[in-house]
Write a protein that holds these residues in place. Structure first.
Motif, mmCIF file in Angstrom:
data_model
loop_
_atom_site.group_PDB
_atom_site.id
_atom_site.type_symbol
_atom_site.label_atom_id
_atom_site.label_comp_id
_atom_site.label_asym_id
_atom_site.label_seq_id
_atom_site.Cartn_x
_atom_site.Cartn_y
_atom_site.Cartn_z
ATOM 1 N N MET A 1 4.687 8.877 -0.527
ATOM 2 C CA MET A 1 5.488 7.949 -1.334
ATOM 3 C C MET A 1 4.553 7.098 -2.184
ATOM 4 N N PRO A 2 4.868 6.832 -3.440
ATOM 5 C CA PRO A 2 4.009 5.999 -4.290
ATOM 6 C C PRO A 2 3.837 4.606 -3.704
ATOM 7 N N ALA A 3 2.796 3.954 -4.173
ATOM 8 C CA ALA A 3 2.473 2.626 -3.640
ATOM 9 C C ALA A 3 3.543 1.619 -4.009
ATOM 10 N N ILE A 4 3.785 0.689 -3.110
ATOM 11 C CA ILE A 4 4.738 -0.405 -3.339
ATOM 12 C C ILE A 4 3.984 -1.706 -3.187
ATOM 13 N N TYR A 5 4.091 -2.572 -4.179
ATOM 14 C CA TYR A 5 3.425 -3.863 -4.133
ATOM 15 C C TYR A 5 4.460 -4.929 -3.846
ATOM 16 N N ASN A 6 4.398 -5.527 -2.648
ATOM 17 C CA ASN A 6 5.290 -6.638 -2.340
ATOM 18 C C ASN A 6 4.820 -7.853 -3.102
ATOM 19 N N GLY A 7 5.734 -8.547 -3.753
ATOM 20 C CA GLY A 7 5.375 -9.736 -4.514
ATOM 21 C C GLY A 7 4.817 -10.790 -3.599
ATOM 22 N N ALA A 8 3.751 -11.450 -4.006
ATOM 23 C CA ALA A 8 3.150 -12.514 -3.235
ATOM 24 C C ALA A 8 3.127 -13.785 -4.046
ATOM 25 N N MET A 9 4.263 -14.097 -4.650
ATOM 26 C CA MET A 9 4.378 -15.267 -5.495
ATOM 27 C C MET A 9 5.657 -16.013 -5.142
ATOM 28 N N LEU A 123 -0.776 6.771 -19.594
ATOM 29 C CA LEU A 123 -0.566 6.966 -18.161
ATOM 30 C C LEU A 123 -1.758 7.635 -17.494
ATOM 31 N N THR A 124 -2.640 8.237 -18.268
ATOM 32 C CA THR A 124 -3.817 8.863 -17.685
ATOM 33 C C THR A 124 -4.706 7.772 -17.091
ATOM 34 N N GLY A 125 -4.849 7.806 -15.785
ATOM 35 C CA GLY A 125 -5.642 6.791 -15.085
ATOM 36 C C GLY A 125 -4.906 5.494 -14.861
ATOM 37 N N GLN A 126 -3.690 5.373 -15.377
ATOM 38 C CA GLN A 126 -2.894 4.162 -15.192
ATOM 39 C C GLN A 126 -1.569 4.543 -14.559
ATOM 40 N N SER A 127 -1.047 3.660 -13.728
ATOM 41 C CA SER A 127 0.185 3.957 -13.014
ATOM 42 C C SER A 127 1.357 3.236 -13.657
ATOM 43 N N LEU A 128 2.408 4.003 -13.961
ATOM 44 C CA LEU A 128 3.650 3.405 -14.428
ATOM 45 C C LEU A 128 4.363 2.807 -13.226
ATOM 46 N N ALA A 129 4.923 1.613 -13.397
ATOM 47 C CA ALA A 129 5.540 0.924 -12.267
ATOM 48 C C ALA A 129 6.776 0.170 -12.736
ATOM 49 N N LEU A 130 7.578 -0.204 -11.769
ATOM 50 C CA LEU A 130 8.795 -0.969 -12.026
ATOM 51 C C LEU A 130 8.721 -2.260 -11.239
ATOM 52 N N ARG A 131 8.890 -3.363 -11.948
ATOM 53 C CA ARG A 131 8.945 -4.667 -11.298
ATOM 54 C C ARG A 131 10.377 -4.960 -10.893
ATOM 55 N N MET A 132 10.571 -5.173 -9.607
ATOM 56 C CA MET A 132 11.911 -5.396 -9.058
ATOM 57 C C MET A 132 12.098 -6.869 -8.716
ATOM 58 N N GLY A 133 13.187 -7.434 -9.211
ATOM 59 C CA GLY A 133 13.548 -8.795 -8.833
ATOM 60 C C GLY A 133 14.299 -8.806 -7.510
ATOM 61 N N ALA A 134 15.056 -9.860 -7.275
ATOM 62 C CA ALA A 134 15.779 -10.008 -6.014
ATOM 63 C C ALA A 134 17.068 -9.194 -6.055
ATOM 64 N N VAL A 135 17.336 -8.497 -4.955
ATOM 65 C CA VAL A 135 18.509 -7.636 -4.850
ATOM 66 C C VAL A 135 19.233 -7.967 -3.556
ATOM 67 N N LEU A 136 20.533 -8.196 -3.659
ATOM 68 C CA LEU A 136 21.379 -8.411 -2.484
ATOM 69 C C LEU A 136 21.933 -7.069 -2.007
ATOM 70 N N ARG A 213 2.903 -0.964 -17.132
ATOM 71 C CA ARG A 213 1.726 -0.601 -16.370
ATOM 72 C C ARG A 213 1.661 -1.439 -15.105
ATOM 73 N N GLN A 214 1.276 -0.797 -14.027
ATOM 74 C CA GLN A 214 1.298 -1.461 -12.731
ATOM 75 C C GLN A 214 0.397 -2.694 -12.712
ATOM 76 N N ASP A 215 -0.826 -2.573 -13.269
ATOM 77 C CA ASP A 215 -1.746 -3.698 -13.216
ATOM 78 C C ASP A 215 -1.240 -4.883 -14.041
ATOM 79 N N ARG A 216 -0.620 -4.592 -15.186
ATOM 80 C CA ARG A 216 -0.129 -5.689 -16.024
ATOM 81 C C ARG A 216 1.103 -6.339 -15.419
ATOM 82 N N LEU A 217 1.931 -5.546 -14.776
ATOM 83 C CA LEU A 217 3.100 -6.131 -14.112
ATOM 84 C C LEU A 217 2.674 -7.048 -12.977
#
Length: 621
Positions: A1-9, A123-136, A213-217
């Protein structure tokens, strides 16, 4: 499964109120784009598909519009080729509430079709990612038909769990984009148990939903949340500062209550933060802390305001405060969060009298001429407005950010002005007291200075007193006077005296040695206790040979003396190291040479005098 970054903010919120003028400007811009053929800003729509330029995605594209929505559950809806044209269309954030006849606690799905106008070569060498907000209240995210991330645990797992405040950055595999450059996102949402969905609804209700991009998000999420983090820390530091002031002056009781209030609000602000997930606690524990802090704010604020305005807290108001404490305790000890979901509307209405009482009391005191009330009035009203705003967020299910801690920081600014006023008045009073006590303090300081130069056991100068006398002698030497010598001596085998006869006997020996040394030299000579069983002598206008002769006489005198303490009789011996001060050297260097001579005498068998310059024994062992 692709990496998931839990928000730490801090908990991300996305509130963009549209004012009539702004809406009119936006409408004019859109019409101009349509009729004048100008290129559209942001993402374009084409047959139900959001068309993105790769450069837009690289910088980060918010995914607000174009989502299709349907209540129900079918894993086939995750497939990219599924036909969802008959689904409803919604914009994010979106909150679905079950209506009559619909099953609360059910599933809902959100789908979004994205087509890149050209191949995103970045995308070469960079990961496309989705920033997810709060979901009920829990969800699974599919990209290209594959599960790429989730939050909480959805049924039919044995222990389903909700986690509706956490933000994530979910990495999307390059394989999720098909050969036509199309990416299909499918969000499967579970609203939670009946109570939570019936009271709060279900769906992506707050925060940013952004592709990039994952790093910019990740960097953008950190930057967005820094202000909230600072707000919580500032409240906490402000609280500690006020408690410290109260600790230093117990008469400032209002500072204690405002300090506690600030700490509680700081804890509340930090409990909203995504950094809390670094602790690894359960979601319920975080919410318990958050809600418990809210229960404590009304009684602490009331106590602080009444104390600040010098008003007694009556019995009815005390019972009212106690009701919040009891409710908070009941919430903490009751397992789960259902008690909060069921009682939150009633609790928030129950806080309205506290807000009204606070505003009324401050306004009345300001009209009566109370200086503190006049200073804090505007700040208190803004804080009350922030509290009312947060109540409205819950009651009307708004997507606005929480303002309680921000409102309190505004109040903090007014408290700083109040503190400055108090300090100014206190300083004026202190100046009068200082003027009255200055003479007494100066006299006491002189006595303390004198006491600091004398050893209490022997009555001789201590090390500091001797140093001061020696510095005077050095200055006299440089003005044309004659030189001087230094003798360093200590009692041989003094530890055995303490061990055999006790420390009281040892103290008696030291006191008698001091008396014998003082009586055995001239009035102009200085005798001091250097430390422990060591003594030091300064002999003005005396050379090295003369110092050795003086040391020898003292050695003989001490050797012959019989010490008598409570029937215990004993003889002692002492070793002496003598040296003559050399012009230009420091006092420490001179004493070090005398100390070296002393230890040569110790090594040679003790009970002797050693002169540093000639390096010879001048006494009989």
């Amino acid at each position: 499964m692709p990496a998931i970054y839990n928000g730490a903010m801090f908990s991300l919120v996305n509130s963009q109120p549209i004012f009539p003028r702004a809406a009119a400007c936006l409408l004019v811009a859109l019409l101009a784009g349509v009729f004048l053929g100008l290129p559209a800003l942001g993402a374009e729509r084409a047959s139900g598909i959001v068309v993105l330029d790769p450069a837009q995605a690289q910088e980060g594209q918010k995914l607000k519009s174009g989502w299709r929505f349907r209540v129900g559950d079918d894993l086939a809806w995750a497939r990219p080729g599924y036909d969802d044209r008959d689904w409803g269309e919604v914009n994010l954030p979106h909150r679905w509430e079950p209506s009559a006849g619909e099953d609360a606690g059910a599933y809902s799905w959100y789908r979004l079709h994205i087509r890149f106008s050209s191949e995103p070569d970045w995308l070469t060498g960079q990961s496309l990612a989705l920033r997810m907000g709060a979901v009920l209240s829990a969800y699974e995210l599919y990209a290209g038909g594959k599960l790429v991330g989730s939050l909480g645990r959805l049924p039919p797992t044995p222990d389903p769990a909700i986690d509706y405040d956490r933000h994530q950055i979910i990495s999307l595999p390059a394989s999720a984009i098909d050969a036509n450059g199309e990416l299909v996102l499918a969000l499967r949402v579970w609203g939670g148990e009946h109570t939570v969905e019936a009271n709060w609804g279900s769906g992506p209700y707050r925060g940013q939903f952004q592709l990039g991009r994952q790093d910019r998000l990740l960097l953008g999420m950190v930057i967005d949340e820094i202000p909230g983090l600072l707000a919580g820390v500032l409240c906490f530091v402000f609280g500690l500062y006020h408690i410290y002031i109260y600790y230093r002056n117990r008469h400032l009781e209002s500072f204690l209550w405002f300090g506690l209030t600030a700490i509680v609000i700081g804890v509340y602000a930090l409990s909203l933060s995504q950094w809390r997930y670094l602790l690894g606690w359960d979601f319920v524990a975080y919410k318990k802390i958050e809600y418990a802090a809210l229960y404590l704010v009304p009684p602490l604020c009331l106590q602080g305001v009444w104390s600040l305005l010098d008003r007694p807290v009556g019995r009815v108001l005390r019972i009212y405060q106690l009701s919040f404490l009891l409710a908070g305790a009941a919430f903490l000890v009751t397992p789960g969060l259902e008690i909060h979901w069921r009682t939150l509307p009633g609790w928030q209405f129950w806080t309205l009298p506290a807000l009204a009482l606070t505003g009324w009391r401050i306004s009345q005191s300001a009209l009566e001429g109370h200086e503190e009330a006049r200073t804090l009035g505007l700040g208190a009203m803004l804080f009350i407005a922030a509290c009312l705003h947060d109540i409205a967020v819950d009651q009307f299910q708004l997507s606005d950010p929480r303002l309680l801690h921000w409102g309190f920081l505004v109040f903090v600014a007014f408290m700083a002005v109040s503190l400055a006023n108090r300090m100014t008045a206190a300083l004026g009073h202190l100046e009068e007291e200082v003027a009255q006590r200055t003479a007494e303090l100066e006299q006491a300081n002189r006595r303390l200075t004198e006491a600091a130069l004398v050893d209490p056991l022997t009555g001789l100068f201590n090390r500091r007193g001797f140093t001061a006398e020696a510095e005077v002698e050095i200055k006299r030497l440089f003005r044309g006077g004659r030189g001087f010598s230094v003798i360093l001596t200590d009692v041989d085998h003094f530890k055995s005296i303490n061990d055999r006869y006790g420390h009281a006997c040892g103290d008696h020996v030291l006191a008698r040695v001091a008396s014998l040394l003082r009586d055995g030299v001239r009035d102009v000579d200085r005798v001091a206790r250097w430390g422990g069983e060591e003594f030091i002598l300064l002999l003005p206008e005396t050379g090295g040979e003369g110092a050795a002769r003086v040391a020898e006489k003292l050695r003989e005198r001490l050797e012959e003396h019989l010490f008598d303490f409570q029937g215990t009789r004993l003889h002692i011996s002492m070793t002496f190291g003598a040296t003559e001060y050399r012009r230009g050297e420091s006092l420490d260097h001179c004493v070090a040479r005398a100390d070296a001579a002393l230890y040569r005498g110790k090594d040679a068998g003790r009970n002797r005098v050693v002169l540093d310059i000639e390096r010879r024994a001048a006494a009989t062992p």
